[in-house]
Design a protein around this motif. Structure first.
Motif, PDB file in Angstrom:
ATOM      1  N   ALA D 230      40.287 -13.241  27.614  1.00 58.02           N
ATOM      2  CA  ALA D 230      39.966 -14.592  27.156  1.00 58.02           C
ATOM      3  C   ALA D 230      38.597 -14.611  26.518  1.00 58.02           C
ATOM      4  CB  ALA D 230      40.054 -15.589  28.294  1.00 58.02           C
ATOM      5  N   GLY D 231      38.092 -13.445  26.126  1.00 59.55           N
ATOM      6  CA  GLY D 231      36.824 -13.405  25.431  1.00 59.55           C
ATOM      7  C   GLY D 231      35.661 -13.778  26.319  1.00 59.55           C
ATOM      8  N   TRP D 232      34.696 -14.509  25.770  1.00 59.20           N
ATOM      9  CA  TRP D 232      33.465 -14.761  26.513  1.00 59.20           C
ATOM     10  C   TRP D 232      33.707 -15.643  27.718  1.00 59.20           C
ATOM     11  CZ3 TRP D 232      32.010 -19.893  26.676  1.00 59.20           C
ATOM     12  CH2 TRP D 232      32.596 -20.726  25.728  1.00 59.20           C
ATOM     13  N   ILE D 233      34.830 -16.342  27.777  1.00 60.48           N
ATOM     14  CA  ILE D 233      35.041 -17.309  28.836  1.00 60.48           C
ATOM     15  C   ILE D 233      35.822 -16.692  29.995  1.00 60.48           C
ATOM     16  CG2 ILE D 233      37.244 -18.386  28.262  1.00 60.48           C
ATOM     17  CD1 ILE D 233      35.691 -21.039  28.250  1.00 60.48           C
ATOM     18  N   THR D 234      36.087 -15.378  29.914  1.00 61.73           N
ATOM     19  CA  THR D 234      36.971 -14.712  30.873  1.00 61.73           C
ATOM     20  C   THR D 234      36.614 -14.985  32.328  1.00 61.73           C
ATOM     21  OG1 THR D 234      37.296 -12.948  29.310  1.00 61.73           O
ATOM     22  CG2 THR D 234      37.903 -12.485  31.546  1.00 61.73           C
ATOM     23  N   GLU D 235      35.332 -14.951  32.672  1.00 57.32           N
ATOM     24  CA  GLU D 235      34.967 -14.988  34.086  1.00 57.32           C
ATOM     25  C   GLU D 235      34.840 -16.396  34.637  1.00 57.32           C
ATOM     26  OE1 GLU D 235      34.486 -12.900  36.536  1.00 57.32           O
ATOM     27  OE2 GLU D 235      35.049 -11.132  35.395  1.00 57.32           O
ATOM     28  N   TYR D 236      34.972 -17.409  33.811  1.00 55.81           N
ATOM     29  CA  TYR D 236      34.716 -18.765  34.290  1.00 55.81           C
ATOM     30  C   TYR D 236      35.946 -19.368  34.938  1.00 55.81           C
ATOM     31  CZ  TYR D 236      30.119 -18.991  32.350  1.00 55.81           C
ATOM     32  OH  TYR D 236      28.794 -18.782  32.125  1.00 55.81           O
TER      33      TYR D 236
END
Lengths: 158, 147, 187, 341, 374
Positions: D230-236
């Motif tokens: 999910a790109g930069w939002i993966t960890e949220y």
């Protein structure tokens, strides 16, 4: 190039190493090869007889004869003949030269045969487990005397 | 150019009606040969155990069960663990008396909240016990539904 | 404009005074008193309505059932009608669909995916392999009895089940959440 | 004049700003619902149907769920940066919101734009604060301890740096033509003739650059799902993910508004239509919002109709094609202005 | 990849759970910026031990297991297995049954290619195309469903024949479906060939030359895309493929675009084959007459021997090597899957490309992890 001439050419070139060669049908041939010289035979097959396509390579376990056969099924892009070449190894210490220098795609087949049968490939570039977790190495699950099969842990309601 | 794609997309808005099958409400039409939950005819079954032997997955066991809900007499009938059943149809093909047959139950009857509920006893297979299955496909089974 | 200036003034103080773990403006508690209280009230019904209408599932195709899983998201079955959409990151997912054989090698990875998902989360066993091992229940390589490892809410037998069965499974899960009997949330 | 006093009252302005914030949130929710429905139409399915009639409450359900989900901060993450990054992203779009007018009220031929502020350099300000989101994404990349986040964020940098330049040059050419950096003045300058007619090339470049700025599909390399999960939002998780998601949609709406304001004539209407007071209150805003909705519709259509560029192709497109085109447009505009058209 | 890496590089583990593929596998990629320096594939996340299981099932039960080797080409797996047993036991298949087998296999090829092609489009971010191809695939699935009674795992072939005849009115249904499908395939091809972004992502990416492809042991569409017309249906005809007129679809370039183009062409060719079969199909029994073989199969004892039988899977050359010792269970079954060498060939292809092209190249190979792991 038909099956008979292929077998003839092979036995002429390697009279010592090839034995039990036979023609099953127009497109199927079998031969047994001495394990010491399998790389040379494969190279000859690929270069001279245009057997360029290694279909697969695998082991068969014969516990009552105390031997493991490694079968090379080699096909070709030019002619329809398929050669089933077998190398007979002792079951206690199966060792054979790797054919990766000749057939590049033998790499995974040999790794799989190694972890499922315990056939050790000499000169293999990266001989380690492929499909099983690391702690299962050494159990050789596809041998006939493997203890872990059948695995009776499933919850069967009936 | 990408214009072509956009035109295709716009075309689809107007000329492409939704193809969605309205699943839970409207039953999908199934093929005649669909293999759902097995049905047992207790009158025909002789309890020979061929189905249990044929089953590739050992999902069938022959157990004792009442021959009818109102009788005390017991005979041998197959019971099936649906959690193990592959719905391959071999038991139905191999049954010498044609006691087992296919039904089109594959949704509400067999989707369960607990693992233990997946065991289907002969009574349930013979539908003497209500297995909570609606008439999903009903009588209206057609071979092809043009979309 | 004012907001930016304010933050610039405050920021040095944070680093000096408060520990690294405390972030101003973010209340961090260890207790679940609030949620415990909410569970006794009608608010929980509203929360459950929200949850059951937005069950995002994890794209985790593992075998034959994985193909049906893909097909279920597509136009002919369209899980989006229920607000169910596939997510690729476990951090955004609510439902883990075990859609195939869990091998000894894969089980740790699957557990890790499960741990990465934020609570409340649910599991659906899709297909025989996930329920009991299916045709591979005797194999030397597979791990059986997944329901002892994960708290499974719905079992979907079939090998593989049809796409409608997955949608029905979601409907059953919704029913279960509405009835407050699911294993994802403690009631 | 009394009306002026009411309109320029700072307290009322602040209240107006808060209201606009609510409006933009609502707008984003409508846009998400609209996107899901439209994509469903394109793909011949139904889209959300169950939560409310035709799924209009779908976003409410999603929001309820996201708010009540567990908030995970990875153990190895830099907590402060990780937690505050979505706030920075949100702040960036809200700061943009301050300067963008949402329409106008025309009373007795006098135009009163609906905006929280009326600054003279508003277009410059918008351009400046929209770049703050880059800082937010950098914070994510630095803090999340996830390689997919890092890759996504770096793609975002490469793309944003590439596209801010043609975007800026297009804005400069608009400003030259209008003779002002104030958005409201720019809209006024388009009264008879929209800028899309005077500089079509500029509109083309601006539109593409704006889409890249918003991160919509042919340019959504920062969260390309098949490659980077999910790109930069993966960890949220939970609402932090929701904030990032919302920020993106709000950015899309604001970007569409900018396109309409700079090139499509804003709320300009023939004077005859706005002579009536009631019509003057309603029509210009409605006209403006209608055009914004059309632009959003077009952007969503493109999102579902094309594949995605590779990141080097995107950067190539920016530096090799869009930048020369924007310079060409600048020269064209200068010539026009010198000729006095 | 345990060795130390320079600080400018990093290792990214794609998988085992990654949206890239149906079925888990892990690609450990060493990246420098966005480009791949080196990569390695870790397999076996869904290794099921099918070869061992087959040794312990009777021949009839084996059919249900081979269905599950590759879930996208269950019928061709069955054909390879059943053909093997028929060769060993010397069973002749009646002509009508052979035609029905060809029809189901070609239908299975169409649905597999539709899925592979559409999924590939979704890897490039073109989700709508995936929806369109799956929409068409559902129609083909309904056709398969109406013959075999299941969508994915059919359990349809029997030794000496097939389980059921074609359903009534199948020819009309097929005609109706193919009419639409032809139109749709044309429109996909048009979209693919006119879309600049798509062409930019595919033309010249992941190029295989014929020599390298042969060396890597690749078969099926990736090999045919390089210009080698290697097709088991032509080279070693089984069933009635000898009597049927069809072309082996090839392309010259060997890149990703060519592979997708080969799949599009093959779907047209498959439809042509099915239409011929429906025209030519003779009436007659489904099982050899005067033998015990039938829908109620007997317990079989297959004479001792060894045989290698191969068929053309949607993904390439599918072969079974079977050793029988005269009992009712096979002594050893080796499954030669087409995807195994194809997946093995990924790391050399991926060297030097960017992260975005991993999915492009891996997706164009149309790999099926389940079959690799078995």
């Amino acid at each position: 190039m038909d099956a008979r001439s292929i077998i003839a050419s092979l036995t002429d070139r390697f009279p010592e190493d090839i034995y039990d060669a036979d023609v099953e049908s127009d497109i199927r041939t079998v031969a047994k090869v001495k394990p010491e010289n399998v790389v040379d035979v494969c190279r000859y097959l690929k270069d001279e007889l245009s057997f360029g396509h290694l279909c697969c390579e695998f082991g068969i376990d014969y516990p009552d004869r105390n031997e493991i056969e490694v079968v090379y099924t080699i096909g070709s892009y030019e002619h329809p003949v398929v050669l089933n070449m077998k190398a007979v190894l002792p079951r206690d210490d199966p060792q054979i030269r790797s054919v990766v220098p000749v057939y590049w795609n033998a790499n995974w087949y040999e790794r799989e045969t190694y972890e499922l049968f315990g056939v050790e490939y000499i000169d293999h570039p990266n001989l380690k487990q492929l499909v099983l977790p690391e702690d299962m190495l050494g159990e050789w699950p596809l041998r006939k005397d493997y203890k872990g099969y059948p695995n009776k842990t499933a919850k069967n309601l009936v | 150019m990408v214009i072509k794609n956009i035109i295709t997309a716009i075309k689809n808005i107007y000329f492409g009606p939704p193809v969605t099958r309205k699943c839970p409400e409207m039953a999908t039409r199934l093929s005649d040969r669909f293999r759902g939950l097995q049905k047992l005819d207790k009158h025909k079954c002789i309890g020979c155990g061929i189905c249990a032997n044929t089953c590739p997955n050992n999902a069938i066991k022959i157990v004792r069960s009442r021959v009818a809900p109102d009788k005390d007499k017991q005979r041998w009938f197959p019971s099936i663990d649906i959690g193990h059943c592959l719905f391959c149809g071999l038991c139905i093909d191999q049954c010498p008396k044609e006691a087992l047959s296919n039904t089109k139950v594959y949704l509400t009857g067999i989707i369960r909240w607990n693992h233990e509920d997946l065991l289907f006893t002969p009574d349930m297979l013979a539908r003497e016990v209500d297995i909570n299955a609606e008439e999903e496909a009903g009588e209206e089974v057609s071979r092809w539904t043009p979309q | 404009m004012d907001e930016v200036e304010e933050r610039e003034k405050v920021e040095p103080k944070i680093f000096d005074k408060i520990g690294y773990d405390d972030i101003p403006g973010v209340v961090m508690t260890d207790t679940s008193a609030v949620s415990d209280f909410l569970k006794k009230t009608k608010v929980q019904n509203v929360l459950n309505w929200g949850r059951k209408n937005s069950l995002w599932f994890m794209v985790n195709a593992m075998g034959c059932c994985g193909v049906e899983l893909l097909a279920t998201g597509m136009a002919h079955y369209d899980t989006d009608r229920f607000g169910i959409i596939p997510r690729n990151s476990p951090r955004h997912a609510d439902v883990l669909i075990i859609s195939g054989y869990v091998t000894k090698k894969y089980l740790p990875a699957l557990k890790r995916i499960w741990d990465q998902m934020p609570a409340p989360k649910w599991v659906i066993c899709f297909g025989d392999c996930a329920i009991s091992g299916g045709p591979f229940y005797e194999s030397y390589s597979t791990h059986q009895n997944i329901d002892e490892v994960f708290p499974v809410d719905v079992f979907v037998p079939g090998c593989p089940p049809r796409c409608e069965a997955l949608i029905q499974a979601f409907v059953e899960l919704q029913k279960k959440i509405e009835a407050k009997k699911d294993k994802g949330t403690d009631y | 004049m009394q009306l002026d006093e009411i309109i320029f009252n700072p307290l009322l302005r602040s209240i107006l700003g808060l209201v606009l914030m609510g409006v933009i949130f609502l707008g984003a929710m409508v846009a998400i619902w609209f996107e899901r429905k439209l994509s469903a139409d394109i793909q011949q399915r139904y889209g959300p149907m169950r939560a409310g009639p035709h799924g209009v409450l779908q976003l409410v359900a999603d929001a309820i769920k996201l708010f009540t989900k567990e908030d995970i901060i990875p153990r190895d993450a830099d907590r402060l940066l990780f937690v505050s990054a979505p706030i920075v992203l949100m702040a960036s779009v809200f700061l943009m919101l301050v300067a963008i007018p949402f329409g106008a009220i025309i009373i007795n031929g006098e135009t009163y734009p609906i905006a929280a502020t009326d600054m003279d350099i508003s277009i410059l300000y918008i351009q400046a604060v929209s770049a703050i989101s880059l800082i937010g994404i950098f914070m994510v990349a630095y803090s999340a301890n996830n390689k997919f986040s890092v890759l996504g964020a770096f793609r975002n940098f490469a793309r944003m740096i590439g596209y801010e330049v043609p975007l800026g040059i297009c804005i400069v050419s608009v400003a030259i033509m209008a003779g002002s950096l104030n958005v409201i003045e720019i809209v006024k300058a388009q009264d008879p003739l929209w800028f899309i007619i005077k500089q079509p090339l500029g509109f083309f470049v601006f539109f593409i650059a704006m889409m890249a700025d918003m991160g919509r599909l042919p340019f959504d390399q920062n969260e390309s799902e098949e490659e980077l999960v999910a790109g930069w939002i993966t960890e949220y998780t939970s609402m932090r993910f929701g904030l990032g998601f919302f920020a993106e949609y709000i950015h899309m709406i604001l970007g569409s508004m900018l396109i309409v304001l700079l090139f499509l004539g804003g709320w300009n209407l023939p004077a005859a239509l706005t002579a009536n007071t009631i019509l003057g209150i309603i029509l210009p805003t409605a006209f403006f919002m209608g055009k914004v909705a059309l632009v959003i519709l077009f952007i969503i259509l493109i999102r579902w109709a094309v594949p995605r560029y590779r990141i080097d192709q995107v950067v190539d497109l920016s530096w090799k094609k869009l930048l020369p085109l924007s310079f060409l447009n600048l020269i064209w505009v200068v010539v026009l202005v010198l000729l006095g058209v | 990849m345990e060795e130390k890496i320079p600080p400018s590089e990093m290792i990214v583990h794609l998988g085992p759970q990654h949206p890239m593929m149906p079925g888990p596998f892990r690609l450990n990629a060493r990246l420098k910026g966005e480009s791949i320096v080196d990569s390695e594939i870790d397999m076996g996340w869904i290794h099921k031990g099918i070869e061992k299981i087959l040794e312990n099932k009777t021949y009839l039960q084996g059919i249900t297991i081979v269905d599950r080797i590759c879930y996208l080409a269950a019928i061709t797996n069955e054909e390879a297995y059943v053909g093997c047993v028929e060769k060993l036991a010397g069973i002749e298949v009646p002509e009508r049954a052979q035609y029905i087998r060809v029809i189901t296999e070609e239908l299975s090829r169409i649905q597999s290619h539709l899925l592979g092609m559409g999924e590939y489009a979704s890897f490039l971010g073109f989700v709508s195309m995936f929806m369109f191809t799956i929409r068409d695939r559902e129609d083909v699935m309904t056709l398969i469903d109406s013959i075999t009674g299941a969508r994915v795992t059919h359990n349809f072939l029997r030794f000496g024949g097939v389980k059921d005849d074609l359903p009534e009115g199948f020819a009309q249904d097929a005609k109706y479906v193919f009419e639409n499908l032809r139109k749709d395939i044309d429109s996909y091809e048009e979209l693919y060939s006119t879309d600049d972004i798509y062409r930019g992502r595919t033309v010249g990416i992941g190029v295989l030359t014929p020599e390298i492809a042969k060396d890597l042991g690749v078969s099926g569409p990736p090999l045919r895309a390089t210009g080698v017309d290697f097709d088991i249906r032509k080279d070693e005809p089984y069933l009635v493929y000898e009597d049927i007129d069809f072309n082996v679809c090839t392309q010259k370039e060997g890149d990703v675009y060519a592979r997708i183009q080969v799949r599009l062409d093959e779907m047209r060719e498959s439809m042509y084959i099915i239409e011929q079969c429906l025209d030519q199909i003779p009436s007659g029994p489904l099982f050899p007459e005067g033998t015990p073989y039938g829908k109620r199969s007997p317990v079989m004892r297959v004479p001792a021997g060894e045989v290698f039988h191969r068929v053309e899977d949607p993904r390439g050359e599918m072969g079974f090597y079977m050793v029988s010792d005269g009992s009712e269970r096979p002594y050893r079954v080796k499954i030669r899957g087409p995807v195994y060498p194809t997946l093995q060939a990924l790391p050399p292809l991926l060297k030097g490309v960017s992260v975005a092209d991993i999915v492009s190249i891996a997706g164009s190979m149309d790999t099926c992890t389940s079959e690799v792991d078995r």
